[in-house]
Design a protein around this motif. Structure first.
Motif, PDB file in Angstrom:
ATOM      1  N   ASP A 195      12.770  29.585 -41.505  1.00 50.81           N
ATOM      2  CA  ASP A 195      13.395  31.134 -41.821  1.00 50.81           C
ATOM      3  C   ASP A 195      14.630  31.106 -42.656  1.00 50.81           C
ATOM      4  O   ASP A 195      15.621  31.989 -42.416  1.00 50.81           O
ATOM      5  CB  ASP A 195      13.702  31.631 -40.357  1.00 50.81           C
ATOM      6  CG  ASP A 195      13.838  32.852 -40.381  1.00 50.81           C
ATOM      7  OD1 ASP A 195      13.127  33.922 -41.128  1.00 50.81           O
ATOM      8  OD2 ASP A 195      14.325  33.706 -39.321  1.00 50.81           O
ATOM      9  N   ARG A 200      14.529  32.339 -45.808  1.00 46.96           N
ATOM     10  CA  ARG A 200      14.110  33.293 -47.081  1.00 46.96           C
ATOM     11  C   ARG A 200      14.784  34.732 -46.231  1.00 46.96           C
ATOM     12  O   ARG A 200      14.386  35.255 -45.477  1.00 46.96           O
ATOM     13  CB  ARG A 200      12.539  33.491 -47.118  1.00 46.96           C
ATOM     14  CG  ARG A 200      12.094  34.352 -48.349  1.00 46.96           C
ATOM     15  CD  ARG A 200      10.733  34.108 -48.598  1.00 46.96           C
ATOM     16  NE  ARG A 200       9.862  35.210 -47.978  1.00 46.96           N
ATOM     17  CZ  ARG A 200       9.679  36.177 -48.594  1.00 46.96           C
ATOM     18  NH1 ARG A 200      10.219  36.630 -49.572  1.00 46.96           N
ATOM     19  NH2 ARG A 200       8.856  37.227 -47.628  1.00 46.96           N
ATOM     20  N   ARG A 227      16.365  41.102 -47.012  1.00 44.79           N
ATOM     21  CA  ARG A 227      17.140  42.187 -47.287  1.00 44.79           C
ATOM     22  C   ARG A 227      18.684  41.925 -47.438  1.00 44.79           C
ATOM     23  O   ARG A 227      19.317  40.886 -46.580  1.00 44.79           O
ATOM     24  CB  ARG A 227      16.940  43.040 -46.019  1.00 44.79           C
ATOM     25  CG  ARG A 227      17.392  44.564 -46.039  1.00 44.79           C
ATOM     26  CD  ARG A 227      16.853  45.389 -45.029  1.00 44.79           C
ATOM     27  NE  ARG A 227      15.336  45.433 -45.054  1.00 44.79           N
ATOM     28  CZ  ARG A 227      14.622  45.295 -43.993  1.00 44.79           C
ATOM     29  NH1 ARG A 227      15.141  44.689 -43.109  1.00 44.79           N
ATOM     30  NH2 ARG A 227      13.289  45.324 -44.349  1.00 44.79           N
ATOM     31  N   GLU A 230      19.475  39.545 -43.942  1.00 42.57           N
ATOM     32  CA  GLU A 230      18.412  39.655 -42.856  1.00 42.57           C
ATOM     33  C   GLU A 230      17.248  38.755 -43.541  1.00 42.57           C
ATOM     34  O   GLU A 230      16.632  38.697 -44.328  1.00 42.57           O
ATOM     35  CB  GLU A 230      17.880  41.167 -42.656  1.00 42.57           C
ATOM     36  CG  GLU A 230      16.781  40.853 -41.430  1.00 42.57           C
ATOM     37  CD  GLU A 230      16.418  42.347 -41.283  1.00 42.57           C
ATOM     38  OE1 GLU A 230      17.066  43.348 -41.623  1.00 42.57           O
ATOM     39  OE2 GLU A 230      15.132  42.498 -40.976  1.00 42.57           O
ATOM     40  N   THR A 231      16.876  37.928 -42.536  1.00 47.68           N
ATOM     41  CA  THR A 231      15.771  36.701 -42.891  1.00 47.68           C
ATOM     42  C   THR A 231      14.431  37.439 -42.623  1.00 47.68           C
ATOM     43  O   THR A 231      14.339  38.243 -42.075  1.00 47.68           O
ATOM     44  CB  THR A 231      15.995  35.322 -42.283  1.00 47.68           C
ATOM     45  OG1 THR A 231      15.727  35.592 -40.769  1.00 47.68           O
ATOM     46  CG2 THR A 231      17.245  34.863 -42.470  1.00 47.68           C
ATOM     47  N   GLU A 232      13.437  36.509 -43.039  1.00 51.39           N
ATOM     48  CA  GLU A 232      11.922  37.169 -43.030  1.00 51.39           C
ATOM     49  C   GLU A 232      11.743  37.341 -41.449  1.00 51.39           C
ATOM     50  O   GLU A 232      11.000  38.270 -41.148  1.00 51.39           O
ATOM     51  CB  GLU A 232      11.268  35.893 -43.593  1.00 51.39           C
ATOM     52  CG  GLU A 232       9.737  36.203 -43.491  1.00 51.39           C
ATOM     53  CD  GLU A 232       8.775  35.446 -44.654  1.00 51.39           C
ATOM     54  OE1 GLU A 232       8.286  36.182 -45.090  1.00 51.39           O
ATOM     55  OE2 GLU A 232       9.236  34.291 -44.545  1.00 51.39           O
ATOM     56  N   PHE A 233      11.976  36.422 -40.581  1.00 54.47           N
ATOM     57  CA  PHE A 233      11.659  36.472 -39.040  1.00 54.47           C
ATOM     58  C   PHE A 233      12.972  37.191 -38.484  1.00 54.47           C
ATOM     59  O   PHE A 233      13.008  37.080 -37.015  1.00 54.47           O
ATOM     60  CB  PHE A 233      11.524  35.232 -38.569  1.00 54.47           C
ATOM     61  CG  PHE A 233      10.030  34.809 -38.956  1.00 54.47           C
ATOM     62  CD1 PHE A 233       8.936  35.243 -38.531  1.00 54.47           C
ATOM     63  CD2 PHE A 233      10.013  33.676 -40.124  1.00 54.47           C
ATOM     64  CE1 PHE A 233       7.483  34.760 -39.115  1.00 54.47           C
ATOM     65  CE2 PHE A 233       8.850  33.288 -40.700  1.00 54.47           C
ATOM     66  CZ  PHE A 233       7.437  33.905 -39.939  1.00 54.47           C
ATOM     67  N   GLY A 234      13.812  38.207 -38.919  1.00 56.46           N
ATOM     68  CA  GLY A 234      14.618  38.823 -38.286  1.00 56.46           C
ATOM     69  C   GLY A 234      15.967  38.297 -37.797  1.00 56.46           C
ATOM     70  O   GLY A 234      16.810  39.181 -37.288  1.00 56.46           O
TER      71      GLY A 234
END
Ligand SMILES: Cc1cc2nc3c(=O)[nH]c(=O)nc-3n(C[C@H](O)[C@H](O)[C@H](O)COP(=O)(O)OP(=O)(O)OC[C@H]3O[C@@H](n4cnc5c(N)ncnc54)[C@H](O)[C@@H]3O)c2cc1C
Lengths: 248, 427
Positions: free
Chosen positions: B249, B251, B254, B263-267
């Motif tokens: 996680d 990546r 935003r 903010e990462t891909e899984f929140g």
């Protein structure tokens, strides 16, 4: 229509050379319009290449995209993955990461519930660049650990995106240790997403899905409930994740 | 041979005077060569064109008075070098080598009429054009990271005010803070660059802010010289540097630059004290403007000559090109600039271009006395750039402190040699 030089042989379409693809196409005369393949023009690292595939078609009971099938045509086994949709998928579209051994075409077959078959293909260049000497550094820890992201809220009738990942080495069975012993095949073979008792999306993975399988897809849940995600390994082991679904 | 003919005809037809050009063969190449961009690739090409053929008129277009090199900008960020130490000027190219340096920006290129329009209004005609515009940021490539966000969360991936801003932020950061770096997916300028930067920032923290942390959030699962960096980090900085891979996680999807939060891909939401976002990139915009890029955003080239696939007679080098397996490095841009200079002179003289070969050595500093390197040699095989088998050498893991110190000394030596070769009196 592409003009062909006179006397040129009609090239044999790729799917005729791949048994499973030939079986899928069956007696249908496939069309070649409507499937998009999103791939980089060139990848500097074939061990994990981002791939997006989709069909821009309505997803209704009367007519929907039933499945998408991806092939890496020069990999040791060309089958990469199969994706099965339902009208509750909302959109026939996935994103994943795959292994591509060398420069090659990627083939896709789409089957529509009406019996229609669409084929597509796209070439990708694989060139490993200097400064990147790392293929061996992909490490997988916490095998079978999963990550999931679902929209906080779904708007009725609007497909929302689900992002998933499972830590897994996806051992192909083709690698050997330094001592020359074959590392046994060990891959995640199946992924299921269901809401209530209905399977909304399903996938089958083969050994060309990249390490730590990553998958993004859509669902359009009819009402609030629970999304259940299940990954199955070839050993029979499974991982399960449950997420509340809020529609409103 | 076919390539040579086509290119030569392309070049000479531009003057509208193939017949006039022919008698010049004995005297060496003449004509106007315009070079866009005075960085690693462009300044090399300009100098070596003049060296090889003093009768060529060579005009170098570059908006900056001082070119700050990305190589060694990480030393400045780590407080080891002054900013001015990485500034290169064009005086020597003009006075010693007769390059006409025009301080302006190329706004447009007409590859059919063979003219370059400058921001200042002038229009220059060329017989051959060299372009080495480097990279531009994809401002729409990462949500929340537009041009204004770079004013708060600098990329510092083009050396200049961005680099100074990031240094000022690192200096102002209180001890105990976290420096968060967002690292991009391939392809991008200088594959080991982010990890060298993390190393030298850690080196600065270690001496000045020892309770601080370096967190790299990566869009990749593996990176350049990873085993060497990881080993060096453990040896020099303990657990100060953490690297989070894409599959863990890492990546970032935003950026909220005002809140210094990503903010990462899984929140996950992660707050930084200093936020360095290295965003997705593409070829310098002028390349697209000239119609030379494909849908990847980079310029496909003919590997034998480095002419743009879309416009023979336009030679493109450096980061802007698709020249894998050669990396997007200053070393490669310099090597390509020399090859292109030789090609252009040969083509203008009606000779076949020389058989190209290139070398790349990728040095990185893990600490001021701790260097690591990768070497690659490249040749043309069946029309494709190919790494010479067995040429590649990565410095061994666990090379020992003396070996690492020697590699660090080589890294400094390399910087002096290449900047002299490009902007200095040496050739
Ligand atoms: C932090 C960092 C560290 C690095 N370290 C190393 C290293 O140790 N070793 C190494 O080999 N490489 C390193 N690099 C990579 C190196 O900086 C690049 O590969 C190199 O600069 C590429 O050269 P270039 O000529 O393509 O582009 P550049 O050197 O960027 O030159 C492009 C030039 O073109 C000019 N330009 C652009 N558009 C126009 C226009 N329209 N009109 C006129 N001029 C224009 C720009 O002003 C610029 O001067 C590093 C990069 C970074 C970011």
């Amino acid at each position: 229509m592409l003009a062909r030089p006179s006397g040129a042989q009609e090239a044999v379409p790729w799917w005729r050379d791949v048994e499973s693809a030939r079986t899928l196409v069956g007696d249908a005369t496939p069309s070649t319009e409507g499937v998009w393949i999103d791939l980089p023009y060139l990848s500097e690292d074939g061990t994990s290449v981002a791939l997006g595939v989709g069909v821009d078609r309505p997803m209704t009971q009367e007519s929907y995209v039933q499945s998408l099938h991806v092939y890496a045509l020069k990999n040791p086994a060309p089958e990469v993955a199969d994706y099965f949709f339902s009208p509750l998928s909302g959109r026939a579209e996935i994103a994943t990461r795959i292994r591509i051994n060398e420069t090659m075409p990627i083939g896709v077959i789409a089957r529509i519930s009406t019996g229609e078959v669409i084929v597509a293909e796209r070439e990708i260049l694989i060139v490993t660049i200097g400064c990147l000497t790392n293929a061996a550094t992909y490490a997988t820890t916490d095998v079978m650990r999963t990550r999931v992201r679902v929209p906080e809220q779904f708007t009725p009738g609007v497909p929302g995106e689900v992002t998933t990942l499972i830590n897994h080495p996806m051992e192909t069975g083709l690698r050997t240790t330094l001592a020359g012993e074959t590392i046994p095949r060990n891959i995640v073979t199946r992924f299921l997403a269901s809401v209530g008792f209905a399977t909304v999306f399903e996938a089958r993975f083969y050994s060309s899905v990249a390490v730590n399988p990553y998958l993004r897809f859509f669902i359009v849940p009819p009402q609030s409930g629970e999304l259940v995600l299940r990954w199955e390994e070839d050993t029979g082991l499974a991982a399960i994740e449950r997420r509340p679904i809020l529609v409103g | 041979m076919t390539v040579t003919r086509r290119s030569a005809i392309g070049l000479l037809a531009a003057t509208g005077a193939a017949a006039i050009a022919m008698p010049n063969v004995a005297r060496g190449a003449t004509g106007n060569v315009v070079v866009i961009g005075g960085g690693f690739g462009g300044a090399t090409a300009a100098k070596y064109l003049r060296l090889r053929s003093p009768e060529l008129s060579v005009t170098l277009i570059e908006p900056a008075e001082v070119f700050y090199t990305c190589p060694f900008s990480n030393l400045y960020l780590g407080g080891l070098w002054e900013f001015e130490a990485i500034g290169q000027r064009y005086d020597v190219l003009a006075s010693e080598f007769g390059v006409e340096v025009v301080r302006d920006r190329a706004d447009d290129v007409d590859v059919v009429a063979r003219t370059v329009r400058l921001a200042g209004g002038a229009s220059l005609a060329y017989d051959a054009l060299v372009m080495s515009p480097g990279i531009d940021i994809r401002w729409d490539g990462l949500e929340g990271y537009g041009e204004s966000a770079a004013g708060t969360a600098p990329h510092a991936w083009k050396a200049g005010p961005q680099t100074e801003l990031l240094r000022a932020q690192l200096e102002a950061m209180p001890d105990g803070g976290t420096f968060v770096m967002v690292a991009p997916d391939n392809p991008f300028r200088c594959p080991p660059g982010p990890y060298e930067r993390a190393s030298l920032v850690a080196n600065y923290f270690k001496t000045h802010k020892p309770a601080s942390k370096v967190l790299i959030l990566d869009a990749k699962d593996a990176f350049s010289k990873q085993a060497r960096f990881t080993e060096g980090w453990a040896a020099l900085y303990g657990d100060m540097i953490s690297w989070v891979s894409r599959s863990n996680d890492g990546r970032v999807i935003r950026v909220d630059a005002d809140a210094l939060e990503v903010e990462t891909e899984f929140g996950q939401r992660i707050r930084a004290d200093v936020l360095n976002v290295i965003p997705p990139q593409r070829a310098g915009l002028i390349a697209e403007r000239a119609g030379l890029t494909n849908n990847s955003g980079w310029v496909p080239i003919n590997p034998a000559t480095f002419e743009a696939a879309a416009a023979p007679g336009v030679f493109v080098v450096g980061d802007a090109t698709i020249s894998a397996p050669m990396p997007k490095s200053g070393f490669a841009a310099n090597a390509q600039g020399k090859v292109v200079a030789a090609n252009i002179v040969a083509l203008l003289e009606g000779r076949e271009p020389p058989r190209p070969s290139w070398l790349n050595t990728c040095y990185s500093l893990v600490g001021p006395n701790y260097g690591i390197s990768v070497v690659g040699a490249y040749r043309l095989v069946d029309g494709a750039i190919t790494e010479v088998v067995g040429s590649g050498g990565v410095s061994p893991v666990s090379g020992g402190p003396e070996f690492r110190a020697r590699e660090a000394a080589n890294t400094f030596g390399w910087y002096h040699a290449i900047t002299n070769d490009i902007w200095g009196t040496v050739w």
